[in-house]
Design an enzyme around this catalytic site. Structure first.
Site, PDB file in Angstrom:
ATOM      1  N   HIS A  79      -3.245  49.544  23.664  1.00 57.31           N
ATOM      2  CA  HIS A  79      -2.167  49.650  24.724  1.00 57.31           C
ATOM      3  C   HIS A  79      -1.842  50.877  25.418  1.00 57.31           C
ATOM      4  O   HIS A  79      -2.238  51.898  24.605  1.00 57.31           O
ATOM      5  CB  HIS A  79      -1.106  48.911  24.074  1.00 57.31           C
ATOM      6  CG  HIS A  79      -1.150  47.462  23.532  1.00 57.31           C
ATOM      7  ND1 HIS A  79      -0.136  46.727  23.244  1.00 57.31           N
ATOM      8  CD2 HIS A  79      -2.332  46.575  23.481  1.00 57.31           C
ATOM      9  CE1 HIS A  79      -0.611  45.430  22.917  1.00 57.31           C
ATOM     10  NE2 HIS A  79      -1.991  45.585  23.103  1.00 57.31           N
ATOM     11  N   GLU A  81       0.995  52.447  25.729  1.00 55.45           N
ATOM     12  CA  GLU A  81       1.874  53.180  25.081  1.00 55.45           C
ATOM     13  C   GLU A  81       1.074  54.242  23.893  1.00 55.45           C
ATOM     14  O   GLU A  81       1.227  55.268  23.841  1.00 55.45           O
ATOM     15  CB  GLU A  81       2.840  52.481  24.578  1.00 55.45           C
ATOM     16  CG  GLU A  81       3.698  51.537  25.161  1.00 55.45           C
ATOM     17  CD  GLU A  81       3.175  50.173  25.685  1.00 55.45           C
ATOM     18  OE1 GLU A  81       2.165  49.948  25.638  1.00 55.45           O
ATOM     19  OE2 GLU A  81       4.070  49.199  25.390  1.00 55.45           O
ATOM     20  N   CYS A 108       3.424  48.877  19.014  1.00 55.33           N
ATOM     21  CA  CYS A 108       3.274  49.911  19.808  1.00 55.33           C
ATOM     22  C   CYS A 108       4.830  50.646  19.619  1.00 55.33           C
ATOM     23  O   CYS A 108       5.104  51.826  19.451  1.00 55.33           O
ATOM     24  CB  CYS A 108       3.147  49.922  21.290  1.00 55.33           C
ATOM     25  SG  CYS A 108       1.809  49.388  21.880  1.00 55.33           S
TER      26      CYS A 108
HETATM   27  N1  LIG Z   1       3.510  46.926  26.224  1.00 55.64           N
HETATM   28  C1  LIG Z   1       2.188  46.231  26.414  1.00 55.64           C
HETATM   29  C2  LIG Z   1       1.706  45.022  26.218  1.00 55.64           C
HETATM   30  C3  LIG Z   1       0.428  44.701  26.543  1.00 55.64           C
HETATM   31  N2  LIG Z   1      -0.732  45.634  26.846  1.00 55.64           N
HETATM   32  C4  LIG Z   1      -1.820  45.293  27.205  1.00 55.64           C
HETATM   33  C5  LIG Z   1      -2.607  44.605  26.063  1.00 55.64           C
HETATM   34  C6  LIG Z   1      -3.512  43.472  27.160  1.00 55.64           C
HETATM   35  O1  LIG Z   1      -4.519  44.577  27.529  1.00 55.64           O
HETATM   36  C7  LIG Z   1      -2.635  43.418  28.249  1.00 55.64           C
HETATM   37  C8  LIG Z   1      -1.755  41.976  28.289  1.00 55.64           C
HETATM   38  O2  LIG Z   1      -2.421  41.046  28.664  1.00 55.64           O
HETATM   39  P1  LIG Z   1      -2.061  39.761  28.823  1.00 55.64           P
HETATM   40  O3  LIG Z   1      -1.740  38.972  27.433  1.00 55.64           O
HETATM   41  O4  LIG Z   1      -0.786  39.806  29.742  1.00 55.64           O
HETATM   42  O5  LIG Z   1      -3.310  39.063  29.391  1.00 55.64           O
HETATM   43  O6  LIG Z   1      -1.483  44.407  28.353  1.00 55.64           O
HETATM   44  C9  LIG Z   1       0.117  47.159  26.888  1.00 55.64           C
HETATM   45  O7  LIG Z   1      -0.867  47.785  27.319  1.00 55.64           O
HETATM   46  N3  LIG Z   1       1.130  47.518  26.611  1.00 55.64           N
HETATM   47 ZN   LIG Z   2       1.482  47.407  22.434  1.00 50.51          ZN
END
Ligand SMILES: Nc1ccn([C@H]2C[C@H](O)[C@@H](COP(=O)(O)O)O2)c(=O)n1
Ligand SMILES: [Zn+2]
Length: 169
Positions: A79, A81, A108
């Site tokens: 992620h 973060e 995170c």
């Molecule tokens: N706070 C966050 C939440 C999600 N992510 C990343 C993880 C995945 O690559 C994407 C979410 O995918 P989705 O379920 O919306 O198709 O975002 C992050 O980096 N930080």
């Molecule tokens: Zn996360």
């Protein structure tokens, strides 16, 4: 030209814009997330976006959202973060602020709290109804870690490479 420019980017606007610019590096086809950590002196100490771990080919791992767990991105993606924290120039982020495009998940959030980051400024909370984000808010409230949504003062900023300027309404 006389006096100084007054209509400069505010600090929140500046760091959130950097988080969004960083998200532009993400190869996730559905959700691109960027995060930027700023210290109490408003220096950038870390920045990152969601992507697969170093050395794990984007061509071999899946970006799917559905299917068998190992056929989706979820077990593999780092992620934004976590990448911003791991990329930071120091391990002790006490008193720093994290700007992030999407409210942090519970995993995170644990790392954000442990790093010493004292405030999270987020843009979207599209997964607010999930247990993951609900758990995040329980941990943030228990630990006294502040969080607030970024409220933009203008709808958009445009980087104009031709004129070498940033435009806004
Ligand atoms: N706070 C966050 C939440 C999600 N992510 C990343 C993880 C995945 O690559 C994407 C979410 O995918 P989705 O379920 O919306 O198709 O975002 C992050 O980096 N930080
Ligand atoms: Zn996360």
């Amino acid at each position: 030209m006389s006096g100084k420019r007054e209509d400069v980017l505010g600090w929140d606007e500046y760091f959130m814009s950097l988080a969004l610019l960083s998200a532009g590096r993400s190869k996730d086809p559905n959700t691109q997330v960027g995060a930027c950590v700023a210290d109490p002196h408003n220096r950038i100490v870390g920045i990152g976006y969601n992507g697969f771990p170093r050395g794990c080919s984007d061509d071999r791992l899946p970006w799917a959202r559905e299917g068998a767990y190992l056929d989706t991105k979820y077990p593999f993606v780092c992620h934004a973060e976590v990448n911003a924290i791991l990329n930071a120039i120091t391990r002790d982020l006490t008193g720093c602020r994290m700007y992030v495009a999407l409210f942090p998940c519970n995993e995170c959030t644990k790392i954000i709290i442990q790093s010493g980051i004292g405030e999270i400024i987020y843009l979207s909370d599209k997964y607010a109804a999930t247990d993951s984000v609900r758990a995040s808010k329980i941990m943030l409230d228990s630990s006294g870690t502040a969080y607030r949504q970024f409220v933009p003062s203008r709808p958009s900023l445009t980087i104009d490479f031709f004129t070498c300027r940033l435009h806004h309404d």
